[in-house]
Design a protein around this motif. Structure first.
Motif, PDB file in Angstrom:
ATOM      1  N   GLY A 271       0.782  -1.234   0.000  1.00 30.13           N
ATOM      2  CA  GLY A 271       0.000   0.000   0.000  1.00 30.13           C
ATOM      3  C   GLY A 271       0.806   1.271   0.000  1.00 30.13           C
ATOM      4  N   TRP A 272       2.122   1.197  -0.225  1.00 28.28           N
ATOM      5  CA  TRP A 272       2.964   2.393  -0.280  1.00 28.28           C
ATOM      6  C   TRP A 272       3.255   2.709  -1.745  1.00 28.28           C
ATOM      7  CZ3 TRP A 272       4.277   4.966   4.239  1.00 28.28           C
ATOM      8  CH2 TRP A 272       3.951   4.297   5.425  1.00 28.28           C
ATOM      9  N   PRO A 273       2.539   3.635  -2.358  1.00 27.64           N
ATOM     10  CA  PRO A 273       2.673   3.881  -3.802  1.00 27.64           C
ATOM     11  C   PRO A 273       4.114   4.169  -4.208  1.00 27.64           C
ATOM     12  CG  PRO A 273       0.782   5.075  -2.921  1.00 27.64           C
ATOM     13  CD  PRO A 273       1.527   4.517  -1.751  1.00 27.64           C
ATOM     14  N   GLY A 274       4.632   3.381  -5.131  1.00 31.83           N
ATOM     15  CA  GLY A 274       5.993   3.563  -5.601  1.00 31.83           C
ATOM     16  C   GLY A 274       7.039   3.174  -4.585  1.00 31.83           C
ATOM     17  N   GLY A 275       6.619   2.576  -3.472  1.00 32.75           N
ATOM     18  CA  GLY A 275       7.538   2.270  -2.388  1.00 32.75           C
ATOM     19  C   GLY A 275       7.963   3.522  -1.654  1.00 32.75           C
ATOM     20  N   ALA A 276       8.496   3.357  -0.459  1.00 33.10           N
ATOM     21  CA  ALA A 276       8.952   4.504   0.330  1.00 33.10           C
ATOM     22  C   ALA A 276      10.155   4.107   1.161  1.00 33.10           C
ATOM     23  CB  ALA A 276       7.836   5.026   1.239  1.00 33.10           C
ATOM     24  N   CYS A 277      11.266   4.806   0.955  1.00 35.35           N
ATOM     25  CA  CYS A 277      12.459   4.570   1.765  1.00 35.35           C
ATOM     26  C   CYS A 277      12.151   4.887   3.228  1.00 35.35           C
ATOM     27  CB  CYS A 277      13.604   5.453   1.287  1.00 35.35           C
ATOM     28  SG  CYS A 277      14.324   4.945  -0.293  1.00 35.35           S
ATOM     29  N   SER A 278      12.630   4.021   4.107  1.00 35.88           N
ATOM     30  CA  SER A 278      12.376   4.206   5.534  1.00 35.88           C
ATOM     31  C   SER A 278      13.542   3.649   6.339  1.00 35.88           C
ATOM     32  CB  SER A 278      11.056   3.532   5.927  1.00 35.88           C
ATOM     33  OG  SER A 278      10.705   3.825   7.262  1.00 35.88           O
ATOM     34  N   LEU A 279      13.368   3.589   7.642  1.00 36.54           N
ATOM     35  CA  LEU A 279      14.431   3.187   8.551  1.00 36.54           C
ATOM     36  C   LEU A 279      13.794   2.875   9.892  1.00 36.54           C
ATOM     37  CD1 LEU A 279      17.635   3.154   8.819  1.00 36.54           C
ATOM     38  CD2 LEU A 279      17.399   5.466   9.746  1.00 36.54           C
ATOM     39  N   ASP A 280      14.284   1.824  10.561  1.00 36.49           N
ATOM     40  CA  ASP A 280      13.823   1.570  11.924  1.00 36.49           C
ATOM     41  C   ASP A 280      14.256   2.717  12.830  1.00 36.49           C
ATOM     42  OD1 ASP A 280      12.927  -0.798  10.916  1.00 36.49           O
ATOM     43  OD2 ASP A 280      14.431  -2.050  11.912  1.00 36.49           O
ATOM     44  N   CYS A 281      13.463   3.022  13.850  1.00 32.67           N
ATOM     45  CA  CYS A 281      13.801   4.126  14.737  1.00 32.67           C
ATOM     46  C   CYS A 281      13.229   3.872  16.127  1.00 32.67           C
ATOM     47  CB  CYS A 281      13.282   5.454  14.186  1.00 32.67           C
ATOM     48  SG  CYS A 281      11.488   5.511  13.937  1.00 32.67           S
ATOM     49  N   GLU A 282      13.715   4.662  17.078  1.00 35.60           N
ATOM     50  CA  GLU A 282      13.179   4.653  18.434  1.00 35.60           C
ATOM     51  C   GLU A 282      12.365   5.924  18.685  1.00 35.60           C
ATOM     52  OE1 GLU A 282      13.148   2.264  20.678  1.00 35.60           O
ATOM     53  OE2 GLU A 282      14.196   0.918  19.290  1.00 35.60           O
ATOM     54  N   THR A 283      13.016   7.086  18.513  1.00 32.09           N
ATOM     55  CA  THR A 283      12.301   8.357  18.695  1.00 32.09           C
ATOM     56  C   THR A 283      12.673   9.400  17.643  1.00 32.09           C
ATOM     57  OG1 THR A 283      13.981   9.142  20.257  1.00 32.09           O
ATOM     58  CG2 THR A 283      12.042   8.064  21.191  1.00 32.09           C
ATOM     59  N   VAL A 284      13.893   9.343  17.097  1.00 31.91           N
ATOM     60  CA  VAL A 284      14.335  10.348  16.143  1.00 31.91           C
ATOM     61  C   VAL A 284      14.864   9.679  14.886  1.00 31.91           C
ATOM     62  CG1 VAL A 284      14.891  12.047  17.917  1.00 31.91           C
ATOM     63  CG2 VAL A 284      16.657  10.454  17.147  1.00 31.91           C
ATOM     64  N   CYS A 285      14.996  10.475  13.821  1.00 34.37           N
ATOM     65  CA  CYS A 285      15.446   9.991  12.525  1.00 34.37           C
ATOM     66  C   CYS A 285      16.474  10.963  11.950  1.00 34.37           C
ATOM     67  CB  CYS A 285      14.264   9.870  11.554  1.00 34.37           C
ATOM     68  SG  CYS A 285      13.040   8.634  12.055  1.00 34.37           S
ATOM     69  N   PRO A 286      17.311  10.501  11.021  1.00 36.88           N
ATOM     70  CA  PRO A 286      18.319  11.381  10.433  1.00 36.88           C
ATOM     71  C   PRO A 286      17.718  12.324   9.401  1.00 36.88           C
ATOM     72  CG  PRO A 286      18.406   9.234   9.381  1.00 36.88           C
ATOM     73  CD  PRO A 286      17.401   9.126  10.498  1.00 36.88           C
ATOM     74  N   ASP A 287      18.461  13.375   9.088  1.00 30.64           N
ATOM     75  CA  ASP A 287      18.086  14.286   8.008  1.00 30.64           C
ATOM     76  C   ASP A 287      19.242  14.366   7.031  1.00 30.64           C
ATOM     77  OD1 ASP A 287      16.567  16.053  10.587  1.00 30.64           O
ATOM     78  OD2 ASP A 287      15.451  15.173   8.919  1.00 30.64           O
ATOM     79  N   ARG A 288      19.024  14.982   5.876  1.00 31.18           N
ATOM     80  CA  ARG A 288      20.052  15.057   4.842  1.00 31.18           C
ATOM     81  C   ARG A 288      19.910  16.365   4.092  1.00 31.18           C
ATOM     82  NH1 ARG A 288      20.628  10.235   0.478  1.00 31.18           N
ATOM     83  NH2 ARG A 288      21.628   9.205   2.264  1.00 31.18           N
ATOM     84  N   GLU A 289      21.056  16.946   3.703  1.00 32.29           N
ATOM     85  CA  GLU A 289      21.018  18.162   2.906  1.00 32.29           C
ATOM     86  C   GLU A 289      20.493  17.867   1.503  1.00 32.29           C
ATOM     87  OE1 GLU A 289      24.751  19.776   1.361  1.00 32.29           O
ATOM     88  OE2 GLU A 289      25.776  18.043   2.231  1.00 32.29           O
ATOM     89  N   GLY A 290      20.077  18.898   0.809  1.00 33.60           N
ATOM     90  CA  GLY A 290      19.571  18.753  -0.545  1.00 33.60           C
ATOM     91  C   GLY A 290      18.053  18.806  -0.606  1.00 33.60           C
ATOM     92  N   PRO A 291      17.458  18.317  -1.703  1.00 34.96           N
ATOM     93  CA  PRO A 291      16.005  18.418  -1.902  1.00 34.96           C
ATOM     94  C   PRO A 291      15.245  17.362  -1.117  1.00 34.96           C
ATOM     95  CG  PRO A 291      16.991  17.338  -3.782  1.00 34.96           C
ATOM     96  CD  PRO A 291      18.134  17.734  -2.888  1.00 34.96           C
ATOM     97  N   HIS A 292      15.387  17.419   0.195  1.00 34.05           N
ATOM     98  CA  HIS A 292      14.772  16.424   1.070  1.00 34.05           C
ATOM     99  C   HIS A 292      13.940  17.109   2.137  1.00 34.05           C
ATOM    100  CE1 HIS A 292      17.203  13.419  -0.877  1.00 34.05           C
ATOM    101  NE2 HIS A 292      18.301  14.101  -0.583  1.00 34.05           N
ATOM    102  N   ALA A 293      13.007  16.347   2.688  1.00 34.40           N
ATOM    103  CA  ALA A 293      12.168  16.848   3.773  1.00 34.40           C
ATOM    104  C   ALA A 293      12.760  16.429   5.113  1.00 34.40           C
ATOM    105  CB  ALA A 293      10.751  16.299   3.637  1.00 34.40           C
ATOM    106  N   TYR A 294      12.416  17.176   6.152  1.00 31.93           N
ATOM    107  CA  TYR A 294      12.700  16.721   7.509  1.00 31.93           C
ATOM    108  C   TYR A 294      11.983  15.395   7.721  1.00 31.93           C
ATOM    109  CZ  TYR A 294      15.316  19.743  10.714  1.00 31.93           C
ATOM    110  OH  TYR A 294      16.304  20.381  11.428  1.00 31.93           O
ATOM    111  N   THR A 295      12.472  14.603   8.673  1.00 28.43           N
ATOM    112  CA  THR A 295      11.927  13.273   8.907  1.00 28.43           C
ATOM    113  C   THR A 295      11.314  13.185  10.300  1.00 28.43           C
ATOM    114  OG1 THR A 295      14.060  12.497   9.734  1.00 28.43           O
ATOM    115  CG2 THR A 295      13.634  12.237   7.366  1.00 28.43           C
ATOM    116  N   ALA A 296      10.594  12.094  10.544  1.00 24.49           N
ATOM    117  CA  ALA A 296       9.982  11.876  11.852  1.00 24.49           C
ATOM    118  C   ALA A 296       9.833  10.385  12.086  1.00 24.49           C
ATOM    119  CB  ALA A 296       8.619  12.556  11.938  1.00 24.49           C
ATOM    120  N   CYS A 297       9.933   9.989  13.337  1.00 27.05           N
ATOM    121  CA  CYS A 297       9.746   8.603  13.758  1.00 27.05           C
ATOM    122  C   CYS A 297       8.294   8.425  14.191  1.00 27.05           C
ATOM    123  CB  CYS A 297      10.705   8.295  14.901  1.00 27.05           C
ATOM    124  SG  CYS A 297      10.681   6.576  15.481  1.00 27.05           S
TER     125      CYS A 297
END
Length: 347
Positions: A271-297
């Motif tokens: 049910g994730w259209p086109g797939g979606a990159c993700s990551l296991d987390c506890e409370t916080v997630c990494p961010d990256r410079e460039g054309p990216h959005a802030y992330t959330a756990c």
């Protein structure tokens, strides 16, 4: 409130916490100014928490849309996510027809720390030749117009970098929060939250180094990773297909399409259209410079995962095609809710 002031752009700019009857937040008196600056920016090391993950934090930006059906086509009237909360200015309880300077004189130092969920603001400028002045954030240079800075320290931490784009997403600039403001009276008059920026930033976005609130220059503003360099970021907007790609929230067929360690690919078959990159987390997630959005756990049925936050500087609806912005609680229940991109489905 009332008619625009008659002194034009300069007065608009001065009203953005700078001068007038009361030079609000800066020189009502030195003790008031210092106390407010410390409250806004802290007296120790600068701690950037644009996600507002702390227990006393408030929600940040995001958006929803009307949803899609199970085949990914626009829905035929089915119910999508609930509408976004609407931002309305603080009512300073002034009399009808009161001007901005009179309002500032009446209420004293006052700002509004609520962020618009759709990340929509209007632009003003401060600083520049002949208008040099100290700013509230410790360690920031004086406001002389020669670097990319902004005032919005009541909504974002000192030093936070922000991506600002014009309404058409044809121009992009990264600025650094260096001051508090604009004043609540200015935002009440504009009926919009405001970014007060350096002449250099306004010049890149609109080709004008002096901009007043009454001109209604619409922008979108979202926090970005601190590794983003200050200045023009038009490359973030150049190719919509590149936005989010390879990072959290971007499309994927397998974890190998996500260019970071321990990546997960949330499957299109689930049910994730086109797939979606993700990551296991506890409370916080990494961010990256460039054309990216802030992330959330956030908590998902399959476990606690990193998702892209809604980002209107990159997407009309805050999310890539097939996704809609929805509110989700902090995974521990101790921090602020967050607005993240989830599959857009009929309800």
């Amino acid at each position: 409130m009332g008619a625009p002031l008659t002194r034009g752009r300069a007065t608009d700019r001065q009203n953005a916490l700078r001068s007038g009857v009361v030079p609000a937040l800066r020189s009502l008196s030195r003790p008031v100014t210092l106390a407010f600056a410390l409250a806004a920016c802290g007296s120790g090391p600068v701690v950037i928490d644009a996600r507002r993950d702390g227990a006393t934090s408030r929600p940040d930006g995001g958006v929803t849309d009307g949803g899609t059906d199970d085949a990914g086509a626009p829905d035929g009237g089915c119910e999508g996510p609930p509408p976004l909360p609407e931002w309305t200015p603080v009512d300073t309880m002034g009399p009808d027809g009161e001007g901005v300077l009179a309002c500032i004189g009446r209420v004293g130092a006052q700002t509004d720390d609520r962020r618009p969920v759709d990340q929509a603001y209007e632009l003003t400028t401060f600083g520049g030749p002949g208008d040099e002045q100290p700013v509230a954030c410790a360690g920031a240079a004086d406001a002389d117009g020669s670097w990319y800075y902004a005032a919005n320290g009541q909504r974002f931490a000192c030093g936070q970098r922000i991506r600002l784009v014009d309404e058409d997403r044809s121009a992009c600039v990264v600025v650094e929060v260096a001051d508090v403001g604009p004043h609540a009276c200015v935002e009440e008059a504009a009926r919009m939250p405001i970014w007060d920026v350096s002449p250099l930033a306004a010049e890149h976005l609109f080709g004008a180094s002096s901009v007043g609130w009454s001109e209604g220059r619409a922008v979108r503003g979202a926090p970005v990773d601190p590794d983003n360099p200050l200045g023009a970021c038009d490359e973030h907007l150049a190719d919509p297909n590149v936005r989010l790609r390879g990072f959290v929230g971007g499309p994927c067929d397998s974890p190998g399409d996500c260019t970071y360690a321990d990546a997960r690919c949330l499957d299109a078959a689930d049910g994730w259209p086109g797939g979606a990159c993700s990551l296991d987390c506890e409370t916080v997630c990494p961010d990256r410079e460039g054309p990216h959005a802030y992330t959330a756990c956030v908590d998902l049925p399959e476990g606690r995962r990193c998702l892209a936050r809604c980002d209107f500087t990159l997407f009309d609806d805050g999310c890539r095609d097939g996704y809609a912005c929805e509110r989700r609680p902090h995974p521990t229940g101790a921090g602020a809710d967050r607005w993240v991109c989830l599959p857009a489905v009929c309800r």
